[in-house]
Design a protein around this motif. Structure first.
Motif, PDB file in Angstrom:
ATOM      1  N   PHE A  95      47.054  47.355  33.354  1.00 13.27           N
ATOM      2  CA  PHE A  95      45.826  47.622  34.108  1.00 13.27           C
ATOM      3  C   PHE A  95      45.639  46.525  35.157  1.00 13.27           C
ATOM      4  CE2 PHE A  95      45.168  48.466  29.496  1.00 13.27           C
ATOM      5  CZ  PHE A  95      45.362  49.837  29.520  1.00 13.27           C
ATOM      6  N   PRO A  96      46.448  46.554  36.228  1.00 14.62           N
ATOM      7  CA  PRO A  96      46.421  45.469  37.214  1.00 14.62           C
ATOM      8  C   PRO A  96      45.009  45.203  37.749  1.00 14.62           C
ATOM      9  CG  PRO A  96      48.223  46.977  37.666  1.00 14.62           C
ATOM     10  CD  PRO A  96      47.385  47.611  36.587  1.00 14.62           C
ATOM     11  N   GLY A  97      44.608  43.929  37.669  1.00 17.06           N
ATOM     12  CA  GLY A  97      43.319  43.505  38.206  1.00 17.06           C
ATOM     13  C   GLY A  97      42.134  43.716  37.291  1.00 17.06           C
ATOM     14  N   LEU A  98      42.275  44.505  36.239  1.00 20.04           N
ATOM     15  CA  LEU A  98      41.130  44.820  35.380  1.00 20.04           C
ATOM     16  C   LEU A  98      40.534  43.571  34.746  1.00 20.04           C
ATOM     17  CD1 LEU A  98      39.280  46.887  33.916  1.00 20.04           C
ATOM     18  CD2 LEU A  98      40.961  46.828  32.056  1.00 20.04           C
ATOM     19  N   LEU A  99      41.356  42.774  34.113  1.00 24.11           N
ATOM     20  CA  LEU A  99      40.854  41.593  33.416  1.00 24.11           C
ATOM     21  C   LEU A  99      40.186  40.628  34.396  1.00 24.11           C
ATOM     22  CD1 LEU A  99      40.532  40.211  30.710  1.00 24.11           C
ATOM     23  CD2 LEU A  99      42.769  39.161  31.058  1.00 24.11           C
ATOM     24  N   ASP A 100      40.813  40.413  35.542  1.00 21.76           N
ATOM     25  CA  ASP A 100      40.218  39.516  36.539  1.00 21.76           C
ATOM     26  C   ASP A 100      38.864  40.030  37.010  1.00 21.76           C
ATOM     27  OD1 ASP A 100      42.287  37.659  36.479  1.00 21.76           O
ATOM     28  OD2 ASP A 100      43.419  38.705  38.044  1.00 21.76           O
ATOM     29  N   ARG A 101      38.758  41.334  37.228  1.00 16.84           N
ATOM     30  CA  ARG A 101      37.476  41.902  37.692  1.00 16.84           C
ATOM     31  C   ARG A 101      36.405  41.801  36.614  1.00 16.84           C
ATOM     32  NH1 ARG A 101      40.551  41.575  41.182  1.00 16.84           N
ATOM     33  NH2 ARG A 101      39.447  39.628  41.187  1.00 16.84           N
ATOM     34  N   VAL A 102      36.776  42.059  35.370  1.00 20.09           N
ATOM     35  CA  VAL A 102      35.812  41.956  34.263  1.00 20.09           C
ATOM     36  C   VAL A 102      35.336  40.514  34.117  1.00 20.09           C
ATOM     37  CG1 VAL A 102      35.564  42.110  31.746  1.00 20.09           C
ATOM     38  CG2 VAL A 102      36.619  43.997  33.011  1.00 20.09           C
ATOM     39  N   LEU A 103      36.261  39.564  34.166  1.00 18.92           N
ATOM     40  CA  LEU A 103      35.879  38.156  34.046  1.00 18.92           C
ATOM     41  C   LEU A 103      35.001  37.719  35.213  1.00 18.92           C
ATOM     42  CD1 LEU A 103      39.300  36.756  32.799  1.00 18.92           C
ATOM     43  CD2 LEU A 103      37.188  36.973  31.458  1.00 18.92           C
ATOM     44  N   GLU A 104      35.327  38.175  36.405  1.00 16.75           N
ATOM     45  CA  GLU A 104      34.523  37.865  37.587  1.00 16.75           C
ATOM     46  C   GLU A 104      33.125  38.471  37.460  1.00 16.75           C
ATOM     47  OE1 GLU A 104      34.549  39.223  42.242  1.00 16.75           O
ATOM     48  OE2 GLU A 104      36.482  38.818  41.295  1.00 16.75           O
ATOM     49  N   ALA A 105      33.054  39.709  37.016  1.00 21.39           N
ATOM     50  CA  ALA A 105      31.753  40.370  36.842  1.00 21.39           C
ATOM     51  C   ALA A 105      30.914  39.664  35.784  1.00 21.39           C
ATOM     52  CB  ALA A 105      31.960  41.842  36.477  1.00 21.39           C
ATOM     53  N   ALA A 106      31.544  39.223  34.708  1.00 19.84           N
ATOM     54  CA  ALA A 106      30.819  38.507  33.655  1.00 19.84           C
ATOM     55  C   ALA A 106      30.266  37.189  34.187  1.00 19.84           C
ATOM     56  CB  ALA A 106      31.735  38.262  32.458  1.00 19.84           C
ATOM     57  N   GLN A 107      31.043  36.499  34.986  1.00 19.96           N
ATOM     58  CA  GLN A 107      30.572  35.241  35.570  1.00 19.96           C
ATOM     59  C   GLN A 107      29.416  35.492  36.553  1.00 19.96           C
ATOM     60  OE1 GLN A 107      33.431  33.110  38.010  1.00 19.96           O
ATOM     61  NE2 GLN A 107      32.511  31.166  37.411  1.00 19.96           N
ATOM     62  N   ASN A 108      29.538  36.523  37.357  1.00 18.56           N
ATOM     63  CA  ASN A 108      28.462  36.863  38.290  1.00 18.56           C
ATOM     64  C   ASN A 108      27.189  37.244  37.550  1.00 18.56           C
ATOM     65  OD1 ASN A 108      30.119  36.391  40.481  1.00 18.56           O
ATOM     66  ND2 ASN A 108      30.680  38.543  40.752  1.00 18.56           N
ATOM     67  N   GLN A 109      27.327  37.992  36.481  1.00 13.29           N
ATOM     68  CA  GLN A 109      26.157  38.373  35.691  1.00 13.29           C
ATOM     69  C   GLN A 109      25.497  37.148  35.065  1.00 13.29           C
ATOM     70  OE1 GLN A 109      25.730  41.932  32.990  1.00 13.29           O
ATOM     71  NE2 GLN A 109      26.167  40.350  31.471  1.00 13.29           N
ATOM     72  N   GLU A 110      26.305  36.235  34.549  1.00 16.93           N
ATOM     73  CA  GLU A 110      25.752  35.021  33.952  1.00 16.93           C
ATOM     74  C   GLU A 110      24.947  34.235  34.989  1.00 16.93           C
ATOM     75  OE1 GLU A 110      27.389  31.563  31.050  1.00 16.93           O
ATOM     76  OE2 GLU A 110      28.577  31.906  32.865  1.00 16.93           O
ATOM     77  N   ARG A 111      25.475  34.105  36.181  1.00 15.72           N
ATOM     78  CA  ARG A 111      24.747  33.409  37.247  1.00 15.72           C
ATOM     79  C   ARG A 111      23.451  34.134  37.600  1.00 15.72           C
ATOM     80  NH1 ARG A 111      30.002  32.862  40.746  1.00 15.72           N
ATOM     81  NH2 ARG A 111      30.908  30.999  39.818  1.00 15.72           N
ATOM     82  N   ARG A 112      23.538  35.450  37.710  1.00 16.62           N
ATOM     83  CA  ARG A 112      22.372  36.251  38.071  1.00 16.62           C
ATOM     84  C   ARG A 112      21.276  36.113  37.021  1.00 16.62           C
ATOM     85  NH1 ARG A 112      21.106  41.295  36.514  1.00 16.62           N
ATOM     86  NH2 ARG A 112      23.207  41.716  35.766  1.00 16.62           N
ATOM     87  N   LEU A 113      21.659  36.201  35.747  1.00 14.39           N
ATOM     88  CA  LEU A 113      20.668  36.118  34.668  1.00 14.39           C
ATOM     89  C   LEU A 113      20.103  34.712  34.519  1.00 14.39           C
ATOM     90  CD1 LEU A 113      22.333  38.413  31.992  1.00 14.39           C
ATOM     91  CD2 LEU A 113      20.462  38.970  33.574  1.00 14.39           C
TER      92      LEU A 113
END
Length: 116
Positions: A95-113
């Motif tokens: 699943f090329p890019g999936l893990l990187d996108r999920v990790l990036e989204a999790a980091q963005n969510q943490e910052r947002r919250l």
């Protein structure tokens, strides 16, 4: 699924057995995502006790088992410690890019919250 021949060997799905919906299920839980983020941030495998989660020991064991059985992590014994490593190569190949996108989204969510 890999056959377990000894209590010290843990079953892991082969790369071609890993399914997208199973990986997404494993990553959907906040505690499991936290484990994956910690594994991704380091350059070495971590023992289960190296990852601090605000849940009981039996629940931690459950979360690691779900991650292993769905192909997200690999667990091996080193002495008495169960070591955990992210199966990044397998996940990136399937699943090329999936893990990187999920990790990036999790980091963005943490910052947002954190800004709330």
């Amino acid at each position: 699924m890999t056959t377990v021949t000894s209590p010290r060997l843990l079953a892991h799905p082969a790369r071609d057995e890993i399914r997208l919906e199973d990986v997404l299920h494993a990553l959907a839980d906040p505690m499991r995502l936290r484990v994956v983020r910690e594994l991704a941030a380091g350059d070495t495998d971590l023992s289960c006790s190296d990852v601090e989660l605000p849940v009981t020991k039996s629940t931690i064991t459950h979360h690691f088992r779900v991650l292993r059985e769905n192909g997200v992590i690999r667990q091996t014994y080193q002495g008495t410690a169960k070591m955990n490593g992210l199966r990044r190569d397998d996940l990136d190949a399937l699943f090329p890019g999936l893990l990187d996108r999920v990790l990036e989204a999790a980091q963005n969510q943490e910052r947002r919250l954190a800004g709330l």
